[in-house]
Design a protein around this motif. Sequence first.
Motif, mmCIF file in Angstrom:
data_model
loop_
_atom_site.group_PDB
_atom_site.id
_atom_site.type_symbol
_atom_site.label_atom_id
_atom_site.label_comp_id
_atom_site.label_asym_id
_atom_site.label_seq_id
_atom_site.Cartn_x
_atom_site.Cartn_y
_atom_site.Cartn_z
ATOM 1 N N TYR A 247 68.356 -47.153 -99.022
ATOM 2 C CA TYR A 247 69.001 -47.599 -100.107
ATOM 3 C C TYR A 247 68.927 -47.147 -101.560
ATOM 4 C CZ TYR A 247 69.774 -51.230 -96.666
ATOM 5 O OH TYR A 247 70.106 -52.150 -95.669
ATOM 6 N N SER A 248 67.642 -46.635 -101.795
ATOM 7 C CA SER A 248 67.494 -46.367 -103.297
ATOM 8 C C SER A 248 68.206 -44.969 -103.399
ATOM 9 C CB SER A 248 65.878 -45.938 -103.426
ATOM 10 O OG SER A 248 65.169 -47.179 -103.232
ATOM 11 N N LEU A 249 68.121 -44.164 -102.442
ATOM 12 C CA LEU A 249 68.978 -42.748 -102.300
ATOM 13 C C LEU A 249 70.416 -43.151 -102.618
ATOM 14 C CD1 LEU A 249 67.076 -40.572 -99.791
ATOM 15 C CD2 LEU A 249 66.896 -40.370 -102.293
ATOM 16 N N ILE A 250 70.884 -43.892 -101.500
ATOM 17 C CA ILE A 250 72.439 -44.284 -101.872
ATOM 18 C C ILE A 250 72.709 -44.726 -103.071
ATOM 19 C CG2 ILE A 250 74.325 -45.697 -100.842
ATOM 20 C CD1 ILE A 250 73.595 -43.355 -98.808
ATOM 21 N N GLY A 251 71.859 -45.667 -103.696
ATOM 22 C CA GLY A 251 71.812 -46.064 -104.969
ATOM 23 C C GLY A 251 72.042 -45.285 -106.246
ATOM 24 N N ILE A 252 70.919 -43.975 -105.878
ATOM 25 C CA ILE A 252 70.999 -43.063 -106.899
ATOM 26 C C ILE A 252 72.292 -42.433 -106.800
ATOM 27 C CG2 ILE A 252 69.867 -40.698 -107.329
ATOM 28 C CD1 ILE A 252 67.305 -42.156 -106.322
ATOM 29 N N GLY A 253 72.833 -41.957 -105.810
ATOM 30 C CA GLY A 253 74.050 -41.179 -105.773
ATOM 31 C C GLY A 253 75.433 -41.993 -106.405
ATOM 32 N N PHE A 254 75.302 -43.198 -106.076
ATOM 33 C CA PHE A 254 76.395 -44.030 -106.881
ATOM 34 C C PHE A 254 76.291 -44.001 -108.468
ATOM 35 C CE2 PHE A 254 77.184 -46.646 -102.971
ATOM 36 C CZ PHE A 254 78.583 -46.447 -103.037
ATOM 37 N N THR A 255 74.990 -44.047 -108.803
ATOM 38 C CA THR A 255 74.819 -43.958 -109.950
ATOM 39 C C THR A 255 74.905 -42.850 -110.662
ATOM 40 O OG1 THR A 255 73.115 -45.983 -110.548
ATOM 41 C CG2 THR A 255 72.385 -43.848 -111.557
ATOM 42 N N LEU A 256 74.420 -41.440 -110.254
ATOM 43 C CA LEU A 256 74.550 -40.298 -110.718
ATOM 44 C C LEU A 256 76.165 -40.153 -110.835
ATOM 45 C CD1 LEU A 256 71.932 -37.778 -109.249
ATOM 46 C CD2 LEU A 256 72.474 -38.280 -111.391
ATOM 47 N N ILE A 257 76.620 -40.379 -110.004
ATOM 48 C CA ILE A 257 78.111 -39.835 -109.893
ATOM 49 C C ILE A 257 78.688 -40.875 -111.121
ATOM 50 C CG2 ILE A 257 80.660 -40.200 -108.840
ATOM 51 C CD1 ILE A 257 79.115 -39.292 -106.151
ATOM 52 N N PHE A 258 78.438 -42.140 -111.170
ATOM 53 C CA PHE A 258 79.089 -42.874 -112.225
ATOM 54 C C PHE A 258 78.653 -42.162 -113.471
ATOM 55 C CE2 PHE A 258 78.803 -46.107 -115.408
ATOM 56 C CZ PHE A 258 80.189 -46.714 -115.331
ATOM 57 N N GLY A 259 77.384 -41.951 -113.754
ATOM 58 C CA GLY A 259 76.860 -41.229 -114.817
ATOM 59 C C GLY A 259 77.743 -40.160 -115.348
ATOM 60 N N VAL B 234 77.774 -32.226 -105.396
ATOM 61 C CA VAL B 234 77.316 -31.584 -104.140
ATOM 62 C C VAL B 234 75.788 -32.099 -103.917
ATOM 63 C CG1 VAL B 234 76.408 -29.405 -103.292
ATOM 64 C CG2 VAL B 234 78.599 -29.468 -104.055
ATOM 65 N N VAL B 235 75.096 -32.203 -105.256
ATOM 66 C CA VAL B 235 73.773 -32.916 -105.008
ATOM 67 C C VAL B 235 73.629 -34.268 -104.625
ATOM 68 C CG1 VAL B 235 71.677 -33.322 -106.306
ATOM 69 C CG2 VAL B 235 72.847 -31.290 -106.977
ATOM 70 N N THR B 236 74.389 -35.027 -105.051
ATOM 71 C CA THR B 236 74.358 -36.145 -104.518
ATOM 72 C C THR B 236 74.935 -36.481 -103.151
ATOM 73 O OG1 THR B 236 76.601 -36.849 -105.377
ATOM 74 C CG2 THR B 236 74.941 -37.479 -106.658
ATOM 75 N N GLY B 237 75.622 -35.706 -102.669
ATOM 76 C CA GLY B 237 76.072 -35.571 -101.184
ATOM 77 C C GLY B 237 74.878 -35.118 -100.520
ATOM 78 N N VAL B 238 73.994 -34.217 -100.788
ATOM 79 C CA VAL B 238 72.809 -33.821 -100.045
ATOM 80 C C VAL B 238 71.975 -35.234 -100.138
ATOM 81 C CG1 VAL B 238 70.853 -32.401 -100.235
ATOM 82 C CG2 VAL B 238 73.076 -31.474 -100.446
ATOM 83 N N LEU B 239 71.750 -35.718 -101.162
ATOM 84 C CA LEU B 239 70.980 -36.981 -101.046
ATOM 85 C C LEU B 239 71.430 -37.893 -99.971
ATOM 86 C CD1 LEU B 239 70.187 -38.080 -104.765
ATOM 87 C CD2 LEU B 239 68.583 -36.993 -103.063
ATOM 88 N N GLY B 240 72.703 -38.116 -100.014
ATOM 89 C CA GLY B 240 73.326 -39.040 -99.057
ATOM 90 C C GLY B 240 73.287 -38.761 -97.735
ATOM 91 N N GLY B 241 73.396 -37.353 -97.350
ATOM 92 C CA GLY B 241 73.064 -36.787 -96.062
ATOM 93 C C GLY B 241 71.847 -37.096 -95.567
ATOM 94 N N ILE B 242 70.536 -37.088 -96.575
ATOM 95 C CA ILE B 242 69.404 -37.215 -96.218
ATOM 96 C C ILE B 242 69.260 -38.538 -95.972
ATOM 97 C CG2 ILE B 242 67.186 -37.282 -97.217
ATOM 98 C CD1 ILE B 242 67.719 -34.657 -98.838
ATOM 99 N N ALA B 243 69.890 -39.593 -96.599
ATOM 100 C CA ALA B 243 69.941 -40.958 -96.655
ATOM 101 C C ALA B 243 70.315 -41.347 -95.093
ATOM 102 C CB ALA B 243 70.368 -41.790 -97.643
ATOM 103 N N GLY B 244 71.593 -40.918 -94.857
ATOM 104 C CA GLY B 244 72.472 -41.186 -93.789
ATOM 105 C C GLY B 244 71.486 -40.730 -92.369
ATOM 106 N N ALA B 245 70.985 -39.759 -92.565
ATOM 107 C CA ALA B 245 70.089 -38.974 -91.410
ATOM 108 C C ALA B 245 68.895 -39.913 -91.153
ATOM 109 C CB ALA B 245 69.659 -37.557 -91.456
ATOM 110 N N MET B 246 68.127 -40.105 -92.317
ATOM 111 C CA MET B 246 66.915 -41.256 -92.084
ATOM 112 C C MET B 246 67.271 -42.520 -91.558
ATOM 113 S SD MET B 246 64.690 -40.091 -95.281
ATOM 114 C CE MET B 246 65.510 -41.181 -96.566
ATOM 115 N N ILE B 247 68.686 -42.894 -91.993
ATOM 116 C CA ILE B 247 68.899 -44.280 -91.297
ATOM 117 C C ILE B 247 69.075 -44.052 -89.764
ATOM 118 C CG2 ILE B 247 70.835 -45.991 -91.257
ATOM 119 C CD1 ILE B 247 71.184 -45.539 -94.224
ATOM 120 N N GLY B 248 70.045 -43.050 -89.363
ATOM 121 C CA GLY B 248 69.917 -42.642 -88.131
ATOM 122 C C GLY B 248 68.586 -42.737 -87.257
#
Lengths: 237, 293
Positions: B19-31, B196-210
């Motif tokens: 969740y932290s990683l997904i939150g960071i992604g949302f936040t960075l893009i918003f930033g 791209v960077v937040t995408g990679v973070l999200g991919g990591i989060a997604g794979a870890m959830i899986g």
Amino acid sequence: MLRVGDVVTAYGQLEALKGVSVAAESGKITCLLGPNGAGKTTLMMTVTGLLKPKRGSIAFEGQELVGLSPSEIVARGVALVPENRLVFPDMSVRENLEAGAYLRRKPAEIAADLDRMFERFPRLKERAGQSAGTLSGGEQQMLAVARALMSRPRLLLMDEPSLGLAPLIVEEIFRIVAELNRDGTSIFLVEQNAHMALKVAHHFYLIEQGRVTFSGSPGQLAEDEVIQRAYLGSKRG
Amino acid sequence: MMIDFLQSLVDGVLVGTTYSLIGIGFTLIFGVMHKINLSYASASVGGAYCGLLLVGAAGGKSALLVFLMAAAAAGVIGYVVYLTCFRFIPASHPLGTLMSTVGMLLLIDEIVVHATFGVPVAYPPLYEGPSIELGELYIRPDYLMVFAVGIAAMTVLTLLLYRSRLGLATRAVSQQPVAAQLCGIALYRVNAATFVVTGVLGGIAGAMIGASVGMLSPLLVLPLTVKGLIVTVIGGLGSIPGAIVAGLMVGGFENVLQYYRGVTERDLYVMLLLFVFLVFRPGGLFAAKSERN
Ligand SMILES: Nc1ncnc2c1ncn2[C@@H]1O[C@H](COP(=O)(O)OP(=O)(O)OP(=O)(O)O)[C@@H](O)[C@H]1O
Ligand SMILES: [Mg+2]
């Protein structure tokens, strides 16, 4: 060095610049004076590529700038100290300066320039690690100037550097302007503070409602009239 | 009693890193964009799917490979999202990018459903081994791995943001885009890089959830989107430390309530937590410092 020819810049339907021609000579301080809303900031933004003109040309050292991106224009040697300073508030003073050198690639030269900035602006040195948002207005203005200098510009544009500052600080800013010019930087200065600007300028323009209405050297027009027109505009309908 | 509480708290916090990683992604893009990218969680799960399906199609089985592929694919998806949903959509339109990212969310979701026939797929665990016992507490190794990878990803991100030229540019753009351009920073490049960077973070989060759930399902997308947004709001829009702490907090909170109240009720309490924050601390955990200007 800089030749702006018949530039028209519009916000939607509103033409803020209605065919402006000005020039800045190499090694000189050129001033642009004019009342609020005259189009001074619009001109600065157009020269630096942040706004695209509808018409006209902007030549710097013989090369056309219109159509280039802001970063390409910085790379060619034109830097702007923007109106209201616009420092990066949550970055340290040092990082602000590093951002100014963003396009440069030689760390050793950047470090040397950083030291030179700290020498010229000792107050920035004291606050090197402090976040820029906590600086006073005068300090932020010094930082904005130093940041622009970090790109090693040959032409420095300054948009109302005295805005909102105490008289003593304003004098310091103008002393720095004169000093920078003496050290070889050409300067194009936008001001409302006609009194101070006329003291340092080699040449000045008046701009009113998007049009240049006077061009000459400081002695050519009575200071009273310049001040009147720089603050209020002339009384042409 | 107490030990059950602690156990579910620890499990929740460990998995909360996702969740932290997904939150960071949302936040960075918003930033950098000052816009919400609603397709983000969907793209993250999509990336995790890509990792699995691509490696599977090539006949591979390695969990590590799946994981790396998921991160890479999600980075590519991030770039595509930037191009299609942001690059050419006028930023001045208040709802423009919001609608385009909703569209992207649905599109990615639909592609996943079609590619997997709507059936959940098994996801390989990143690490298998014996549980670590701390007194009466059991630390599941796969959860611990998720936690470790999450912390590692955050560390790398922090270094990138605070120790690299791209990071300097990203912070400059998010704090003062006009001045950033005047320094020679190209807005579009920084924006694209952020996706791209937040995408990679999200991919990591997604794979870890899986990996931690043991399977992936398109049904994960909506709850993850909602949780990600809640984490972003609780952490404070634009705050990375906030997103990290809020992610762990929501993860722990949700798991404890799941233990006491069951899976059907749990999200109700998460919403309640959000509500409490919105009323009493609308700026988030680390409400923005006041600034002179
Ligand atoms: N973003 C904008 N959208 C629409 N109109 C604008 C915008 N920015 C400026 N204008 C208009 O363009 C004209 C020129 O504005 P500009 O900011 O260039 O004036 P200025 O000479 O810099 O004034 P000041 O001394 O107050 O800084 C004004 O009439 C202003 O209202
Ligand atoms: Mg102005």
